[in-house]
Each structure stands twice: as C-alpha cells, then as structure tokens.
Design a protein around this motif. Structure first.
Motif, short mmCIF file in Angstrom:
data_model
loop_
_atom_site.label_atom_id
_atom_site.label_comp_id
_atom_site.label_asym_id
_atom_site.label_seq_id
_atom_site.Cartn_x
_atom_site.Cartn_y
_atom_site.Cartn_z
N LEU A 237 45.22 51.46 39.38
CA LEU A 237 44.27 51.45 37.89
C LEU A 237 44.33 49.74 37.43
O LEU A 237 43.17 49.47 36.92
CB LEU A 237 44.82 52.60 37.22
N LYS A 238 45.92 49.33 37.01
CA LYS A 238 46.34 47.97 36.50
C LYS A 238 45.12 47.22 37.68
O LYS A 238 44.76 46.12 36.90
CB LYS A 238 47.97 47.99 37.21
N LEU A 239 44.98 47.20 38.75
CA LEU A 239 44.47 45.96 39.57
C LEU A 239 43.11 45.92 39.42
O LEU A 239 42.51 44.90 38.91
CB LEU A 239 44.62 46.10 41.22
N LYS A 240 42.90 47.19 39.54
CA LYS A 240 40.68 47.41 39.25
C LYS A 240 40.36 46.67 37.88
O LYS A 240 39.52 46.45 37.70
CB LYS A 240 40.43 48.93 39.23
N GLU A 241 41.15 47.28 36.93
CA GLU A 241 40.78 47.24 35.08
C GLU A 241 40.10 45.75 35.58
O GLU A 241 40.16 45.25 34.30
CB GLU A 241 41.68 48.12 34.49
N ILE A 242 41.49 44.70 35.23
CA ILE A 242 42.14 43.52 35.24
C ILE A 242 41.47 42.72 36.11
O ILE A 242 41.05 41.37 35.90
CB ILE A 242 43.27 43.11 34.40
N SER A 243 41.64 42.52 37.16
CA SER A 243 40.43 42.37 38.08
C SER A 243 39.35 41.66 38.70
O SER A 243 38.82 41.18 40.22
CB SER A 243 42.18 41.66 39.49
N TYR A 244 38.88 43.29 38.85
CA TYR A 244 38.00 43.96 39.47
C TYR A 244 37.71 44.15 40.70
O TYR A 244 36.74 43.58 41.72
CB TYR A 244 36.61 43.00 38.63
#
Ligand code: M6R
Length: 357
Positions: A237-244
């Motif tokens: 979630l962290k990765l997708k949320e801020i790095s797309y």
C-alpha cells in the motif's frame, strides 16, 4: 513543521523510535507496570469476541492487532474493512466489543459502523492519534496512540503506534483475564525502538534498494506468511500510494494459485522472513518466483537470516516484528517515489482523512 526534513513523510518515519518511547512512558505506572484505563480493561475482558474495524493502513495494523489479542489474551478477534462491514455485517457474537482504529478519528466509513454498533447497544473503543476526534468523542472509550501529528498522506508512525498500543492492550487484558504471560510489552517496545533506529540510520542502503529494484519497474510484489503477510499488505500500500508503482502484497503460499502468472524477467519481489515457523516456507516460495525470472530482495531478522538477504533487522520479539520490518518498506517506498519525481507528501487523488463515504 518539517524543519530540516525535505518531506513530512521522512520526518515521520524517523520519529518512530521516539513515538515508541513516548508510548512506553504514557502506558507505564510508577511500578513499571502497564497503566491502562480500568474501564477499557473491563470492556475487553467482558467481550466474547472483538470486532476490529478500520480502513487502509489502520486496517493493516488491525490485522496484526487480531493476532496479538488472540495469541496473547486468548480472545477471538475479527478484523474488518469498515466500508465492507457497513453494508455486509457478519453474524455478531453475543457480547461483542467494537474496536475502531483510526489515525485521524474522522474516517466516515468507521463512523457509519460506530453509529450502527451504538444503535445495537454494543460497547466501543477507539484507538486514535486524535483524542478529540469524532470517533473518539462518540465511542465509549479511547486509547491514545501518542504519535504526534501525522501530516504526510502516507501513514507511517501512526501504524506502528497503533500496533504498540494493541500489544499493551492485549497483555493487559490477558493479565486481567488470569492468563500468565511472560511477554512484557513495555520492555519489548524499548527493544523495538532501538531496532527501528538502526533502520532509520541506514537511509543510504534503503535508497540503494529502491534504486536497484524500483527505479524502472512497472510493478512489485511483497510476499510473506503469517504476521509477515500483514506487513506485506502495508508495504505494498505504501509503495503504490506514493510511487504509483502497481504493488501487491501476497501470502507466499497463495502465489501459485494464480498470481505467479504475473512474474516476468526482472519483476521485483520483496520477501519478508521474520517468522521462524514459516521462514523456510517463504524462502521456498521465493525460489518459485526466482525460477520464473523474479528479482528477489529478502528482508529478514537476525536468527533466521540467510547470506543472500539484502536487509536483516535486529532481533525483536516475534509478536512485534511488524513494527520494525515495516520501516525498510516505508523507506524504500519513500525513495522510490522520490526517484520517480512523485509528490511524496501529497500523492495524487488522495486526502489525509477520508471524511466522506
Ligand atoms: O485516519 P485513518 O487511520 O482512519 O485513515 C485510514 C486510511 O484512510 C489511511 O490509513 C490511508 O490508507 C493512508 N493514506 C495509508 O497510508
């Protein structure tokens, strides 16, 4: 204020050891025992089943909270996504306790469930970072996570603080219910704080992992089993949320039931192996994806590490590994977003608190 930090997210990641120490102070009495509101203790021990209701990152901490309360206090727990529970309520037990986990205390999906729970006459406890918030005011009891203001949209320190408070709650309930338990959460959280600090001092290494694995990737998988699986959901979630970057957390054993079809030459797969009981199983799962071309990166813990592991965390109690293993994931996500030129603190399409359904 973010002071000398380039982003609130980095500041908040770095604050986590201090937050742990703050929680220890706030939940400790003068005899070094757990200090917790007696009414909260009574509500927990009176319940025949606990329903944890949350969204997003707080839902992920609720998954760990379920493990902690069940394993430590022997009380059955279900963790639910608030927006699902709201329109598709499961059959409730006779004496349920609702625990709402929310950094902001303002999430509309949770409030909807709280209103229903109150209408049914069930007790409610909110674990929040904002004691004066709507959920805190409207529920019967509140536990404060003492993480300090969290400004970045991506939740970091609130997540680890929520799990720390649930570990304390679980032990308090266990002792009140007559369960003998060796695990001292206040002492163990101090060890966690030191372990967190080791990672927050290893930013260059984390940046390098982000550069090597994620600078040009379209997607990324996080795999783990048991407690590690829950952390993988949060890492993704962290990765997708801020790095797309499209990122998914998977239970290692479930990969071969479909998802492994997505693995291509070079697909980054971050594996988490901190749980002794399943450490060999997850390594076996990693071999399966490597055989299909995946680029593996293991995060493990002292005591079950292998030579090829990229990141090895210091040993902490097995109940508390998520609080430390998430830190490299937060940092890797941060640097991946930075390398890709994303707006780290304010990712597109997102708001810090989701006050509409
Ligand atoms: O304030 P809350 O904890 O209730 O918020 C829940 C989610 O909206 C939140 O955790 C969200 O998933 C974060 N942006 C994740 O980093």
């Amino acid at each position: 204020e973010k002071g000398t930090y380039p982003h609130f997210m980095l500041k908040e990641i770095e604050e986590q050891p201090f937050v742990m120490r703050n929680i220890i102070t706030k939940y400790k009495d003068e005899h070094d025992n757990i200090k917790l509101d007696e009414n909260v203790r009574n509500a927990v021990t009176a319940a025949d089943r606990i329903y944890i209701i949350a969204a997003g990152t707080s839902y992920h901490s609720g998954l760990v909270g379920k493990e902690l309360i069940e394993k430590i206090a022997n009380i059955p727990v279900e963790t639910h996504i608030a927006s699902e529970f709201l329109y598709n309520m499961p059959l409730l037990s006779k004496k349920p306790l609702f625990i709402f986990i929310s950094q902001s205390g303002e999430t509309a999906d949770l409030r909807g469930v709280l209103v229903n729970a109150k209408n049914m006459g069930h007790p409610s406890l909110t674990i929040t970072n904002v004691p004066g918030s709507t959920l805190s005011r409207e529920s019967d009891y509140t536990l404060h996570t003492y993480a300090g203001p969290e400004i970045a949209v991506a939740s970091t320190k609130a997540y680890t603080a929520q799990m720390a408070v649930m570990a304390i709650l679980a032990v308090d309930a266990a002792r009140a219910g007559g369960v003998t338990i060796e695990f001292d959460p206040l002492q163990e959280l101090a060890i966690v704080a030191n372990a967190m600090e080791i990672f927050t001092n290893q930013k260059e290494e984390m940046e390098e992992v982000a550069r090597n694995y994620l600078s040009v990737s379209r997607n990324c998988f996080f795999i783990g089993r048991s407690m590690d699986y829950h952390v993988c959901l949060e890492g993704a979630l962290k990765l997708k949320e801020i790095s797309y970057i499209q990122a998914e957390g998977f239970a290692g054993g479930e990969l071969k039931h479909g998802t492994i079809a997505l693995i291509e030459e070079g697909t980054p797969v971050i594996g988490l192996a901190t749980q002794k009981g399943v450490s060999l199983n997850i390594r076996g799962n990693m071999k399966e994806v490597v055989a299909r071309g995946a680029n593996p990166c293991f995060i493990s813990m002292e005591g079950c590490e292998h030579e090829e592991d990229k990141i090895v965390m210091p040993k902490v109690h097995e109940y508390l590994t998520p609080l430390v293993s998430v830190i490299p994931m937060q940092l890797i996500s941060y640097y991946a977003a930075l390398h890709r030129g994303c707006d780290v603190d304010k990712p597109r399409n997102l708001a810090k608190s989701v006050t509409v359904e």
